[in-house]
Design a protein around this motif. Structure first.
Motif, PDB file in Angstrom:
ATOM      1  N   LEU A  18       0.832  -1.203   0.000  1.00 26.50           N
ATOM      2  CA  LEU A  18       0.000   0.000   0.000  1.00 26.50           C
ATOM      3  C   LEU A  18       0.864   1.249   0.000  1.00 26.50           C
ATOM      4  O   LEU A  18       0.599   2.204  -0.741  1.00 26.50           O
ATOM      5  N   ARG A  19       1.909   1.260   0.825  1.00 26.82           N
ATOM      6  CA  ARG A  19       2.767   2.445   0.898  1.00 26.82           C
ATOM      7  C   ARG A  19       3.454   2.702  -0.441  1.00 26.82           C
ATOM      8  O   ARG A  19       3.620   3.856  -0.843  1.00 26.82           O
ATOM      9  N   GLU A  20       3.835   1.653  -1.134  1.00 30.16           N
ATOM     10  CA  GLU A  20       4.448   1.827  -2.458  1.00 30.16           C
ATOM     11  C   GLU A  20       3.479   2.529  -3.414  1.00 30.16           C
ATOM     12  O   GLU A  20       3.871   3.421  -4.172  1.00 30.16           O
ATOM     13  N   LYS A  21       2.209   2.143  -3.355  1.00 26.33           N
ATOM     14  CA  LYS A  21       1.204   2.796  -4.193  1.00 26.33           C
ATOM     15  C   LYS A  21       1.018   4.246  -3.774  1.00 26.33           C
ATOM     16  O   LYS A  21       0.928   5.145  -4.623  1.00 26.33           O
ATOM     17  N   LEU A  22       0.958   4.491  -2.476  1.00 26.05           N
ATOM     18  CA  LEU A  22       0.785   5.862  -1.990  1.00 26.05           C
ATOM     19  C   LEU A  22       1.959   6.740  -2.403  1.00 26.05           C
ATOM     20  O   LEU A  22       1.776   7.906  -2.784  1.00 26.05           O
ATOM     21  N   GLN A  23       3.163   6.196  -2.355  1.00 24.30           N
ATOM     22  CA  GLN A  23       4.337   6.972  -2.756  1.00 24.30           C
ATOM     23  C   GLN A  23       4.306   7.296  -4.233  1.00 24.30           C
ATOM     24  O   GLN A  23       4.697   8.394  -4.652  1.00 24.30           O
ATOM     25  N   SER A  24       3.818   6.358  -5.038  1.00 26.92           N
ATOM     26  CA  SER A  24       3.690   6.623  -6.472  1.00 26.92           C
ATOM     27  C   SER A  24       2.734   7.784  -6.730  1.00 26.92           C
ATOM     28  O   SER A  24       3.008   8.660  -7.551  1.00 26.92           O
ATOM     29  N   ILE A  25       1.621   7.796  -6.004  1.00 27.43           N
ATOM     30  CA  ILE A  25       0.647   8.883  -6.166  1.00 27.43           C
ATOM     31  C   ILE A  25       1.236  10.200  -5.685  1.00 27.43           C
ATOM     32  O   ILE A  25       1.115  11.236  -6.341  1.00 27.43           O
ATOM     33  N   ALA A  26       1.906  10.169  -4.527  1.00 29.59           N
ATOM     34  CA  ALA A  26       2.465  11.394  -3.969  1.00 29.59           C
ATOM     35  C   ALA A  26       3.566  11.963  -4.854  1.00 29.59           C
ATOM     36  O   ALA A  26       3.611  13.170  -5.113  1.00 29.59           O
ATOM     37  N   LEU A  27       4.447  11.116  -5.356  1.00 24.04           N
ATOM     38  CA  LEU A  27       5.534  11.578  -6.207  1.00 24.04           C
ATOM     39  C   LEU A  27       5.014  12.083  -7.540  1.00 24.04           C
ATOM     40  O   LEU A  27       5.554  13.031  -8.113  1.00 24.04           O
ATOM     41  N   GLY A  28       3.945  11.456  -8.040  1.00 23.18           N
ATOM     42  CA  GLY A  28       3.333  11.947  -9.269  1.00 23.18           C
ATOM     43  C   GLY A  28       2.775  13.343  -9.089  1.00 23.18           C
ATOM     44  O   GLY A  28       2.858  14.195  -9.983  1.00 23.18           O
ATOM     45  N   SER A  29       2.223  13.602  -7.918  1.00 28.36           N
ATOM     46  CA  SER A  29       1.707  14.937  -7.620  1.00 28.36           C
ATOM     47  C   SER A  29       2.823  15.962  -7.570  1.00 28.36           C
ATOM     48  O   SER A  29       2.718  17.063  -8.104  1.00 28.36           O
ATOM     49  N   LEU A  30       3.935  15.583  -6.929  1.00 28.77           N
ATOM     50  CA  LEU A  30       5.061  16.508  -6.831  1.00 28.77           C
ATOM     51  C   LEU A  30       5.673  16.784  -8.192  1.00 28.77           C
ATOM     52  O   LEU A  30       6.030  17.913  -8.523  1.00 28.77           O
ATOM     53  N   ALA A  31       5.766  15.748  -9.019  1.00 29.30           N
ATOM     54  CA  ALA A  31       6.335  15.926 -10.349  1.00 29.30           C
ATOM     55  C   ALA A  31       5.464  16.818 -11.218  1.00 29.30           C
ATOM     56  O   ALA A  31       5.941  17.538 -12.082  1.00 29.30           O
ATOM     57  N   GLY A  32       4.151  16.789 -10.951  1.00 21.47           N
ATOM     58  CA  GLY A  32       3.228  17.602 -11.734  1.00 21.47           C
ATOM     59  C   GLY A  32       3.034  18.987 -11.192  1.00 21.47           C
ATOM     60  O   GLY A  32       2.156  19.708 -11.628  1.00 21.47           O
TER      61      GLY A  32
END
Length: 306
Positions: free
Chosen positions: A92-106
């Motif tokens: 779950l944390r891996e998925k959450l990190q993907s979402i969070a990092l995608g937000s930061l990159a955008g």
């Protein structure tokens, strides 16, 4: 010459399908989609809400830290991960990190500035509107719900306590294009009577507004509506929680919470979008009713001349 409302009704029809290049949904929208399907316990909903509200920070917390922040046990976090479809908290944390990092990159992380509290409140509402814009990339659910609301005669609009003003706005505008709109802005037995009468009169749908702090009487009224055979479209701030669990379709929009009292910029746009969808669903009826209203307004001098 058509009135401004007539002109907008003619020019602003919603088009089905993707209207802009495919864009990644906002982090909050991705999390709502992730957590909305399973039936979560109250404790699990607390975890979900914390993750939605603190995604950029929470995505990097250990299971111990997350449990402490939310005020639950570590096994509760593990069970939550399983309930939303993951093998455990690390997945779950891996998925959450993907979402969070995608937000930061955008560009999701705004640079620190020297804005005051009022400007910060506006910035927060801009973020809510940007998230709503991403959600509107595919407007099919709005179009479909607007058509169903348009076909429900009578159409009941429910909003209690702080949500009453949103319901009043929607009902006032909807009466311009719908022959029988019934506003319910008082709770208790008065609301129950109105809902039961609406169903007996042939109504099929209720549009309910439920904003924080969510009223217990709103939940009860929605349950009464469902038991009576009415379907419920809900406009609220999160697609999680007991009221959303009772709704047939939920539109979740962020609210501004930086000031003493919440603000509802995105919620207002959401309501206007549903109104637009209703006008699109019956263009002939919409045009006829608006023309009739303009004639009456002109005859009785409802408005000042610009």
């Amino acid at each position: 010459m058509p009135s401004p409302q007539q002109a907008r009704a003619q020019a602003s029809a919603i088009t089905s399908g993707k209207t802009v290049p495919q864009a990644e949904a906002a982090p909050t929208s991705q999390l709502r989609a992730l957590f909305d399907g399973p039936h979560l316990s109250p404790g699990q909903r607390r975890i979900a809400q914390y993750l939605i509200e603190h995604i950029t920070e929470a995505a990097f917390l250990s299971i111990t830290d997350l449990a402490e922040r939310v005020g639950v046990s570590q096994p509760s976090v593990t069970r939550f991960a399983g309930a939303v479809g993951f093998s455990g908290y690390p997945a779950l944390r891996e998925k959450l990190q993907s979402i969070a990092l995608g937000s930061l990159a955008g560009g999701g992380a705004a640079e620190e500035d020297k804005s005051n509290e009022l400007q910060a409140a506006v910035d927060a509402e801009i973020t809510n509107l940007e998230n709503l814009r991403r959600d509107f990339a595919d407007p099919d659910q709005v179009i479909d719900t607007g058509r169903k609301l348009s076909q429900s005669t009578p159409l009941t609009v429910l909003g209690l306590r702080i949500s009453a003003s949103l319901a009043e706005y929607f009902a006032y505008a909807a009466r311009r294009v719908h022959p029988d709109v019934r506003l319910v802005n008082r709770g208790g037995s008065v609301a129950y009577d109105a809902l039961l009468q609406s169903r007996e009169a042939g109504g099929t749908w209720v549009l309910a507004f439920s904003m924080p702090r969510h009223a217990q009487e709103t939940l009860t009224a929605v349950r009464v509506a469902r038991r009576a055979g009415l379907r419920v479209a809900l406009v609220t701030d999160l697609a999680l929680g007991p009221v959303a669990d009772e709704a047939d379709v939920t539109f979740a929009t962020g609210t501004g919470s930086r000031l003493v009292f919440d603000s509802y910029a995105a919620t207002g746009v959401m309501a206007a979008a549903l109104l637009q969808a209703m006008t699109d669903a019956g263009p002939e009826r919409t045009q006829a009713r608006l023309e009739e209203y303009e004639q009456i307004a002109e005859e009785h001098h409802f408005f000042l001349r610009d």
